[in-house]
Design a protein around this motif. Structure first.
Motif, PDB file in Angstrom:
ATOM      1  N   LYS A   1       0.808  -1.221   0.000  1.00  0.00           N
ATOM      2  CA  LYS A   1       0.000   0.000   0.000  1.00  0.00           C
ATOM      3  C   LYS A   1       0.841   1.272   0.000  1.00  0.00           C
ATOM      4  O   LYS A   1       0.361   2.317  -0.416  1.00  0.00           O
ATOM      5  N   THR A   2       2.084   1.186   0.438  1.00  0.00           N
ATOM      6  CA  THR A   2       2.938   2.369   0.417  1.00  0.00           C
ATOM      7  C   THR A   2       3.601   2.563  -0.943  1.00  0.00           C
ATOM      8  O   THR A   2       4.017   3.671  -1.271  1.00  0.00           O
ATOM      9  N   SER A   3       3.675   1.493  -1.743  1.00  0.00           N
ATOM     10  CA  SER A   3       4.354   1.607  -3.032  1.00  0.00           C
ATOM     11  C   SER A   3       3.404   1.764  -4.218  1.00  0.00           C
ATOM     12  O   SER A   3       3.854   2.031  -5.329  1.00  0.00           O
ATOM     13  N   MET A   4       2.109   1.590  -3.993  1.00  0.00           N
ATOM     14  CA  MET A   4       1.143   1.735  -5.092  1.00  0.00           C
ATOM     15  C   MET A   4      -0.229   2.064  -4.543  1.00  0.00           C
ATOM     16  O   MET A   4      -0.489   1.896  -3.357  1.00  0.00           O
ATOM     17  N   ASN A   5      -1.106   2.542  -5.416  1.00  0.00           N
ATOM     18  CA  ASN A   5      -2.508   2.710  -5.057  1.00  0.00           C
ATOM     19  C   ASN A   5      -3.170   1.343  -5.138  1.00  0.00           C
ATOM     20  O   ASN A   5      -2.902   0.584  -6.068  1.00  0.00           O
ATOM     21  N   CYS A   6      -4.031   1.036  -4.177  1.00  0.00           N
ATOM     22  CA  CYS A   6      -4.735  -0.246  -4.182  1.00  0.00           C
ATOM     23  C   CYS A   6      -6.239  -0.013  -4.231  1.00  0.00           C
ATOM     24  O   CYS A   6      -6.758   0.880  -3.553  1.00  0.00           O
TER      25      CYS A   6
ATOM     26  N   GLU B   1      -7.367 -12.731   4.450  1.00  0.00           N
ATOM     27  CA  GLU B   1      -6.538 -11.926   3.558  1.00  0.00           C
ATOM     28  C   GLU B   1      -7.462 -11.292   2.523  1.00  0.00           C
ATOM     29  O   GLU B   1      -8.509 -11.843   2.207  1.00  0.00           O
ATOM     30  N   PHE B   2      -7.092 -10.146   2.011  1.00  0.00           N
ATOM     31  CA  PHE B   2      -7.915  -9.474   1.012  1.00  0.00           C
ATOM     32  C   PHE B   2      -7.149  -9.293  -0.285  1.00  0.00           C
ATOM     33  O   PHE B   2      -5.950  -9.004  -0.268  1.00  0.00           O
ATOM     34  N   TYR B   3      -7.856  -9.458  -1.394  1.00  0.00           N
ATOM     35  CA  TYR B   3      -7.304  -9.214  -2.720  1.00  0.00           C
ATOM     36  C   TYR B   3      -7.822  -7.888  -3.247  1.00  0.00           C
ATOM     37  O   TYR B   3      -9.002  -7.566  -3.102  1.00  0.00           O
ATOM     38  N   GLY B   4      -6.937  -7.135  -3.860  1.00  0.00           N
ATOM     39  CA  GLY B   4      -7.284  -5.892  -4.532  1.00  0.00           C
ATOM     40  C   GLY B   4      -6.422  -5.772  -5.773  1.00  0.00           C
ATOM     41  O   GLY B   4      -5.591  -6.633  -6.055  1.00  0.00           O
ATOM     42  N   VAL B   5      -6.634  -4.707  -6.507  1.00  0.00           N
ATOM     43  CA  VAL B   5      -5.861  -4.452  -7.719  1.00  0.00           C
ATOM     44  C   VAL B   5      -4.915  -3.294  -7.440  1.00  0.00           C
ATOM     45  O   VAL B   5      -5.329  -2.273  -6.883  1.00  0.00           O
ATOM     46  N   GLY B   6      -3.646  -3.462  -7.828  1.00  0.00           N
ATOM     47  CA  GLY B   6      -2.661  -2.415  -7.619  1.00  0.00           C
ATOM     48  C   GLY B   6      -2.488  -1.557  -8.860  1.00  0.00           C
ATOM     49  O   GLY B   6      -2.500  -2.049  -9.986  1.00  0.00           O
ATOM     50  N   PHE B   7      -2.365  -0.257  -8.625  1.00  0.00           N
ATOM     51  CA  PHE B   7      -2.159   0.709  -9.705  1.00  0.00           C
ATOM     52  C   PHE B   7      -0.984   1.621  -9.336  1.00  0.00           C
ATOM     53  O   PHE B   7      -0.664   1.796  -8.156  1.00  0.00           O
ATOM     54  N   ARG B   8      -0.390   2.209 -10.345  1.00  0.00           N
ATOM     55  CA  ARG B   8       0.711   3.142 -10.124  1.00  0.00           C
ATOM     56  C   ARG B   8       0.252   4.268  -9.195  1.00  0.00           C
ATOM     57  O   ARG B   8      -0.894   4.715  -9.258  1.00  0.00           O
ATOM     58  N   LYS B   9       1.131   4.708  -8.323  1.00  0.00           N
ATOM     59  CA  LYS B   9       0.831   5.823  -7.423  1.00  0.00           C
ATOM     60  C   LYS B   9       0.319   7.021  -8.219  1.00  0.00           C
ATOM     61  O   LYS B   9       0.876   7.364  -9.259  1.00  0.00           O
TER      62      LYS B   9
ATOM     63  N   SER C   1      -2.434   7.242  -9.897  1.00  0.00           N
ATOM     64  CA  SER C   1      -3.277   6.878 -11.039  1.00  0.00           C
ATOM     65  C   SER C   1      -4.751   7.082 -10.709  1.00  0.00           C
ATOM     66  O   SER C   1      -5.204   6.747  -9.617  1.00  0.00           O
ATOM     67  N   ASP C   2      -5.492   7.614 -11.680  1.00  0.00           N
ATOM     68  CA  ASP C   2      -6.939   7.754 -11.499  1.00  0.00           C
ATOM     69  C   ASP C   2      -7.681   6.445 -11.812  1.00  0.00           C
ATOM     70  O   ASP C   2      -8.893   6.350 -11.677  1.00  0.00           O
ATOM     71  N   LEU C   3      -6.928   5.410 -12.214  1.00  0.00           N
ATOM     72  CA  LEU C   3      -7.541   4.117 -12.505  1.00  0.00           C
ATOM     73  C   LEU C   3      -8.042   3.408 -11.244  1.00  0.00           C
ATOM     74  O   LEU C   3      -8.948   2.579 -11.321  1.00  0.00           O
ATOM     75  N   THR C   4      -7.490   3.748 -10.094  1.00  0.00           N
ATOM     76  CA  THR C   4      -7.932   3.111  -8.854  1.00  0.00           C
ATOM     77  C   THR C   4      -9.408   3.384  -8.617  1.00  0.00           C
ATOM     78  O   THR C   4     -10.197   2.465  -8.413  1.00  0.00           O
ATOM     79  N   GLU C   5      -9.786   4.628  -8.669  1.00  0.00           N
ATOM     80  CA  GLU C   5     -11.190   4.992  -8.446  1.00  0.00           C
ATOM     81  C   GLU C   5     -12.072   4.486  -9.575  1.00  0.00           C
ATOM     82  O   GLU C   5     -13.202   4.041  -9.342  1.00  0.00           O
ATOM     83  N   ALA C   6     -11.563   4.493 -10.804  1.00  0.00           N
ATOM     84  CA  ALA C   6     -12.332   3.964 -11.936  1.00  0.00           C
ATOM     85  C   ALA C   6     -12.607   2.471 -11.744  1.00  0.00           C
ATOM     86  O   ALA C   6     -13.715   1.992 -12.010  1.00  0.00           O
TER      87      ALA C   6
ATOM     88  N   ASP D   1     -15.279   2.025  -9.039  1.00  0.00           N
ATOM     89  CA  ASP D   1     -16.608   2.323  -9.584  1.00  0.00           C
ATOM     90  C   ASP D   1     -17.109   1.194 -10.474  1.00  0.00           C
ATOM     91  O   ASP D   1     -18.276   0.789 -10.405  1.00  0.00           O
ATOM     92  N   PHE D   2     -16.215   0.665 -11.317  1.00  0.00           N
ATOM     93  CA  PHE D   2     -16.569  -0.460 -12.183  1.00  0.00           C
ATOM     94  C   PHE D   2     -17.001  -1.663 -11.351  1.00  0.00           C
ATOM     95  O   PHE D   2     -18.017  -2.306 -11.625  1.00  0.00           O
ATOM     96  N   TYR D   3     -16.217  -1.993 -10.329  1.00  0.00           N
ATOM     97  CA  TYR D   3     -16.515  -3.159  -9.502  1.00  0.00           C
ATOM     98  C   TYR D   3     -17.868  -2.999  -8.806  1.00  0.00           C
ATOM     99  O   TYR D   3     -18.679  -3.932  -8.776  1.00  0.00           O
ATOM    100  N   LYS D   4     -18.120  -1.817  -8.257  1.00  0.00           N
ATOM    101  CA  LYS D   4     -19.407  -1.582  -7.588  1.00  0.00           C
ATOM    102  C   LYS D   4     -20.570  -1.784  -8.546  1.00  0.00           C
ATOM    103  O   LYS D   4     -21.569  -2.424  -8.204  1.00  0.00           O
TER     104      LYS D   4
END
Length: 163
Positions: A4-9, A116-124, A126-131, A134-137
């Motif tokens: 979580k410190t090296s990327m957006n999750c 344990e939880f799975y998520g998707v990592g994105f570059r710090k 990045s606006d793709l995290t919120e996208a 929203d897609f998942y919801k």
């Protein structure tokens, strides 16, 4: 944590836990930590399963992969294996290559540890995290996520984004 410190999750989309896999004829004997203390275990080297087995004080031998751990149990060289619940759901039980292996005992639950939880990592930044969130919801609300999860037998692991 480090990830979580090296990327957006993204928000979590699935859970995972470490479970004990045994031959079906031994399932009744593997119901709690005390009942499995004298068993021998195969675990993937360096995995969360190995860490869970060590923390529970189990007699574990490290092997190359989770699939190898299942082979050890099927061959009778280990009494049980500790692997991811998602792997166990896919690889054991009726209609699989390991139809005579089952799982029920969740080491995370037995040791009062969180899943344990799975998520998707994105570059710090990045606006793709919120996208993605929203897609998942939206896909969850429409039933698409559950439909795919049921197809692959992992519906129990899916996280409700509104929960």
């Amino acid at each position: 944590d480090e990830v979580k410190t090296s990327m957006n999750c993204s928000d979590p989309y699935a859970t995972n836990a470490q479970v004990v896999v045994v031959p079906s004829d031994k399932a009744d004997a593997a119901k709690d930590i005390e009942s499995i203390k004298d068993m021998t275990f195969a675990v993937e080297s360096g995995s969360a399963g190995e860490a869970a087995a060590q923390a529970a004080g189990l007699n574990a031998t490290a092997v190359q992969s989770q699939a190898d751990a299942l082979m050890e149990v099927a061959a009778g060289t280990s009494d049980a294996a500790v692997i991811d619940v998602l792997m166990a759901a896919e690889m054991t039980g009726e209609g699989t290559s390991y139809g005579d292996l089952v799982y029920d005992l969740n080491l995370n639950d037995m040791r009062a540890e969180a899943s344990e939880f799975y998520g998707v990592g994105f570059r710090k930044g990045s606006d793709l995290t919120e996208a993605f969130n929203d897609f998942y919801k939206a896909a969850y609300k429409d039933g698409v996520i559950l439909s795919f999860a049921q197809k692959y037998g992992v519906q129990e692991a899916i996280v409700d984004p509104e929960a």
